[in-house]
Design a protein around this motif. Structure first.
Motif, PDB file in Angstrom:
ATOM      1  N   GLU A 184       0.827  -1.211   0.000  1.00 56.59           N
ATOM      2  CA  GLU A 184       0.000   0.000   0.000  1.00 56.59           C
ATOM      3  C   GLU A 184       0.857   1.256   0.000  1.00 56.59           C
ATOM      4  O   GLU A 184       0.332   2.365   0.041  1.00 56.59           O
ATOM      5  CB  GLU A 184      -0.952  -0.026   1.196  1.00 56.59           C
ATOM      6  CG  GLU A 184      -2.046  -1.046   0.975  1.00 56.59           C
ATOM      7  CD  GLU A 184      -2.760  -1.442   2.246  1.00 56.59           C
ATOM      8  OE1 GLU A 184      -2.179  -1.298   3.333  1.00 56.59           O
ATOM      9  OE2 GLU A 184      -3.901  -1.920   2.137  1.00 56.59           O
ATOM     10  N   VAL A 241     -19.381  -6.640   3.949  1.00 56.38           N
ATOM     11  CA  VAL A 241     -20.137  -5.519   4.508  1.00 56.38           C
ATOM     12  C   VAL A 241     -19.811  -4.243   3.735  1.00 56.38           C
ATOM     13  O   VAL A 241     -18.780  -4.152   3.070  1.00 56.38           O
ATOM     14  CB  VAL A 241     -19.840  -5.303   6.011  1.00 56.38           C
ATOM     15  CG1 VAL A 241     -20.281  -6.507   6.812  1.00 56.38           C
ATOM     16  CG2 VAL A 241     -18.366  -5.006   6.254  1.00 56.38           C
TER      17      VAL A 241
ATOM     18  N   GLN B  20      -2.666  -3.484   7.558  1.00 55.38           N
ATOM     19  CA  GLN B  20      -4.033  -2.984   7.581  1.00 55.38           C
ATOM     20  C   GLN B  20      -4.469  -2.646   6.168  1.00 55.38           C
ATOM     21  O   GLN B  20      -3.655  -2.481   5.288  1.00 55.38           O
ATOM     22  CB  GLN B  20      -4.089  -1.710   8.424  1.00 55.38           C
ATOM     23  CG  GLN B  20      -3.533  -1.859   9.819  1.00 55.38           C
ATOM     24  CD  GLN B  20      -4.453  -2.586  10.749  1.00 55.38           C
ATOM     25  OE1 GLN B  20      -5.660  -2.461  10.636  1.00 55.38           O
ATOM     26  NE2 GLN B  20      -3.917  -3.358  11.664  1.00 55.38           N
ATOM     27  N   ALA B  21      -5.762  -2.473   6.040  1.00 56.40           N
ATOM     28  CA  ALA B  21      -6.278  -2.059   4.743  1.00 56.40           C
ATOM     29  C   ALA B  21      -5.913  -0.613   4.478  1.00 56.40           C
ATOM     30  O   ALA B  21      -5.829   0.189   5.389  1.00 56.40           O
ATOM     31  CB  ALA B  21      -7.781  -2.216   4.730  1.00 56.40           C
ATOM     32  N   SER B  72     -10.440  -2.717   9.400  1.00 54.48           N
ATOM     33  CA  SER B  72     -11.787  -2.311   8.985  1.00 54.48           C
ATOM     34  C   SER B  72     -12.865  -2.981   9.839  1.00 54.48           C
ATOM     35  O   SER B  72     -12.623  -4.016  10.468  1.00 54.48           O
ATOM     36  CB  SER B  72     -11.998  -2.701   7.527  1.00 54.48           C
ATOM     37  OG  SER B  72     -11.985  -4.109   7.411  1.00 54.48           O
ATOM     38  N   PRO B  73     -14.078  -2.408   9.859  1.00 49.99           N
ATOM     39  CA  PRO B  73     -15.175  -3.066  10.590  1.00 49.99           C
ATOM     40  C   PRO B  73     -15.408  -4.509  10.131  1.00 49.99           C
ATOM     41  O   PRO B  73     -15.649  -5.397  10.952  1.00 49.99           O
ATOM     42  CB  PRO B  73     -16.388  -2.189  10.269  1.00 49.99           C
ATOM     43  CG  PRO B  73     -15.821  -0.840   9.959  1.00 49.99           C
ATOM     44  CD  PRO B  73     -14.496  -1.112   9.281  1.00 49.99           C
ATOM     45  N   GLY B  74     -15.318  -4.745   8.812  1.00 48.29           N
ATOM     46  CA  GLY B  74     -15.536  -6.110   8.307  1.00 48.29           C
ATOM     47  C   GLY B  74     -14.529  -7.080   8.887  1.00 48.29           C
ATOM     48  O   GLY B  74     -14.877  -8.157   9.380  1.00 48.29           O
ATOM     49  N   ASN B  75     -13.262  -6.693   8.846  1.00 49.23           N
ATOM     50  CA  ASN B  75     -12.230  -7.579   9.377  1.00 49.23           C
ATOM     51  C   ASN B  75     -12.367  -7.751  10.892  1.00 49.23           C
ATOM     52  O   ASN B  75     -12.171  -8.851  11.417  1.00 49.23           O
ATOM     53  CB  ASN B  75     -10.845  -7.029   9.023  1.00 49.23           C
ATOM     54  CG  ASN B  75     -10.470  -7.322   7.575  1.00 49.23           C
ATOM     55  OD1 ASN B  75     -11.080  -8.185   6.935  1.00 49.23           O
ATOM     56  ND2 ASN B  75      -9.493  -6.606   7.063  1.00 49.23           N
ATOM     57  N   THR B  77     -15.119  -7.637  12.592  1.00 48.76           N
ATOM     58  CA  THR B  77     -16.288  -8.493  12.839  1.00 48.76           C
ATOM     59  C   THR B  77     -15.878  -9.962  12.828  1.00 48.76           C
ATOM     60  O   THR B  77     -16.335 -10.767  13.647  1.00 48.76           O
ATOM     61  CB  THR B  77     -17.357  -8.241  11.752  1.00 48.76           C
ATOM     62  OG1 THR B  77     -17.756  -6.867  11.837  1.00 48.76           O
ATOM     63  CG2 THR B  77     -18.570  -9.138  11.942  1.00 48.76           C
ATOM     64  N   ARG B  78     -14.968 -10.299  11.899  1.00 48.83           N
ATOM     65  CA  ARG B  78     -14.514 -11.704  11.778  1.00 48.83           C
ATOM     66  C   ARG B  78     -13.660 -12.127  12.956  1.00 48.83           C
ATOM     67  O   ARG B  78     -13.401 -13.316  13.158  1.00 48.83           O
ATOM     68  CB  ARG B  78     -13.736 -11.857  10.469  1.00 48.83           C
ATOM     69  CG  ARG B  78     -14.685 -11.968   9.320  1.00 48.83           C
ATOM     70  CD  ARG B  78     -14.186 -11.385   8.038  1.00 48.83           C
ATOM     71  NE  ARG B  78     -15.337 -10.848   7.334  1.00 48.83           N
ATOM     72  CZ  ARG B  78     -15.315  -9.869   6.454  1.00 48.83           C
ATOM     73  NH1 ARG B  78     -14.184  -9.302   6.130  1.00 48.83           N
ATOM     74  NH2 ARG B  78     -16.416  -9.446   5.901  1.00 48.83           N
ATOM     75  N   LEU B 124      -4.778  -9.451  11.604  1.00 45.60           N
ATOM     76  CA  LEU B 124      -5.276  -9.972  10.323  1.00 45.60           C
ATOM     77  C   LEU B 124      -4.843 -11.405  10.094  1.00 45.60           C
ATOM     78  O   LEU B 124      -5.536 -12.180   9.445  1.00 45.60           O
ATOM     79  CB  LEU B 124      -4.764  -9.111   9.158  1.00 45.60           C
ATOM     80  CG  LEU B 124      -5.447  -7.769   8.932  1.00 45.60           C
ATOM     81  CD1 LEU B 124      -4.991  -7.172   7.618  1.00 45.60           C
ATOM     82  CD2 LEU B 124      -6.954  -7.923   8.937  1.00 45.60           C
ATOM     83  N   ILE B 127      -7.488 -13.760  10.980  1.00 46.83           N
ATOM     84  CA  ILE B 127      -8.577 -13.899  10.011  1.00 46.83           C
ATOM     85  C   ILE B 127      -8.125 -14.806   8.879  1.00 46.83           C
ATOM     86  O   ILE B 127      -8.858 -15.679   8.417  1.00 46.83           O
ATOM     87  CB  ILE B 127      -8.948 -12.538   9.382  1.00 46.83           C
ATOM     88  CG1 ILE B 127      -9.186 -11.496  10.455  1.00 46.83           C
ATOM     89  CG2 ILE B 127     -10.168 -12.685   8.495  1.00 46.83           C
ATOM     90  CD1 ILE B 127      -9.460 -10.130   9.872  1.00 46.83           C
TER      91      ILE B 127
END
Lengths: 278, 135
Positions: A184, A241, B20-21, B72-75, B77-78, B124, B127
């Motif tokens: 990134e 999501v 991270q994203a 992120s919220p998605g990650n 959540t998992r 991460l 996940i």
């Protein structure tokens, strides 16, 4: 009389239009009308491999690929890569994606840290990625050819076909500003003429491989062949999501009427910071 | 040789663990770990990075408001998190890798809710391991 008058007007308009035609650049290609899918078209989707569920990238392997199968950068490009790599290692990463423009192709497949999913409909495979609403690829599988000169965009124009259980995709017309990114913080704009070839297929019941051949003649000495791995998960916590990239640039506030609104948050180079001391 | 390979593997794992994203986390110093004790001031459950603002009670320069970034919220959540995992006023101890430039920001490592002892992590790599395990 009225009819005659109308006919005369039409003739004059017709002449005027005809006289304009030579001034126009070219006649647009015929606008093909796709037939409505039939029950058989929908049923045929059932014979395709099952790619349902959510696919999470193997990030560890992304990093490993870069060291074990490095990008064949042109010698004149290599110093740029070395520069940005050093900047990141020294703690000054360039935020390639901080402007919230899409990753684009092929970086979306190469470096994403977020999940994606596939939708199969007659004549098309759609890839939707998590975390940005703009992670979206439409891959046409209805037999059309790639246009000769597609309007450039972030994910390019993609057509594909099935070879057994492998989806074979060709993508052209990618904006030259889109990065070929290895992280990134490290990447080089693709430049003109990039083409991405993909063979997407299961290599285990819940493991999907994207085999890529990336042509970027402006920055690479040869096409770069590489693979990215995605793992399937069917838990509902893995459902994709909504993600809006710029949401993080704002925090919750209230206007003078008491409505909930977003106001810019305090940040620097993409990092949220505490509000400045008053 | 085996030892070298093992170390390389651990380094790779830890790199993926903090990745991270959306932006590199290289602006945070991975060699430094700071534990911030205080109360949750804000918990922003937003893309692309969930953010946590803390009122830190430490004396001297470390005191004041700190901003901590997560994935992120998605990650999250998992990993068992939700937008209700924390609330304003919760007493917490948060391990971060601080910003290299000395500002009060950090990359998240681990959080302990001091009233319950519950530990929340956000790696991460976990996940990825769950996903690789399938299903």
């Amino acid at each position: 009389m009225r009819a005659l008058h109308g006919t005369t007007t039409a003739a004059i308009l017709g002449l005027a239009f005809t006289s304009l035609v030579p001034a126009m650049a070219q006649t647009p290609p015929p606008d093909v009308i796709d037939p409505a899918p039939t029950a058989a078209d929908w049923a045929a989707l059932g014979k395709l491999p099952d790619w349902s569920g959510t696919w999470f990238p193997d990030i560890t392997d992304q990093d490993k690929q870069i060291t074990t199968n490095p990008v064949p950068w042109k010698p004149e490009v290599q110093p740029q890569v070395a520069f940005w790599d050093k900047e990141e290692k020294e703690g000054r990463p360039r935020g390639l994606l901080l402007n919230c423009l899409p990753h684009g192709m092929p970086s979306l497949i190469l470096i994403t840290h977020n999940a994606n999913e596939f939708l199969f409909t007659p004549g098309r495979v759609t890839l939707l990625g998590e975390s940005d609403g703009n992670r979206l690829r439409r891959i046409y599988t209805d037999g059309r050819k790639l246009p000769d000169d597609p309007d450039p965009n972030f994910h390019g124009t993609s057509v594909g076909h099935w070879e057994g259980d492998t989806l074979v995709v060709e993508t052209r017309g990618i904006l030259p500003q889109v990065f070929l990114a290895i992280s990134e913080a490290v990447g080089v704009p693709l430049g003109e003429g990039a083409v991405v070839h993909e063979r997407i297929h299961l290599i285990a019941p819940d493991t999907l491989a994207h085999d890529l051949v990336i042509e970027a003649p402006a920055i690479l000495t040869r096409p770069w062949e590489t693979r990215r791995i995605y793992y399937r998960n069917r838990k509902r916590s893995y459902d994709i999501v909504e993600g809006v990239c710029r949401q993080g640039d704002f925090e919750e506030g209230t206007d003078k009427w008491g409505n909930k609104i977003y106001v810019p948050t305090h940040q620097q180079d993409g990092n949220i910071l505490p509000p400045p001391a008053k | 040789m085996i030892r070298k390979t093992l170390i390389a593997a651990l380094v790779a794992l830890s790199a993926a663990g903090v990745a991270q994203a959306h932006h590199s986390f290289a602006m945070f110093d991975p060699a430094k770990v700071v534990t911030l004790q205080g109360r949750v001031k804000e918990y922003r459950w937003v893309n692309p990075h969930v953010a946590l603002l803390l009122d830190v009670t430490a004396p001297g320069n470390a005191g004041g408001v700190w901003a901590v970034e997560l994935t992120s919220p998605g990650n999250l959540t998992r990993l068992g998190w939700s937008r209700k995992s924390l609330k304003v006023g919760d007493r917490v101890a948060v391990e971060v890798n601080p910003l290299r430039d000395g500002q009060h920001g950090g990359g998240f490592r681990k959080l302990t809710l001091l009233d319950t002892g519950q530990v929340l992590q956000a790696r991460l790599i976990d996940i990825e391991k769950n996903a690789a395990g399938g299903h």
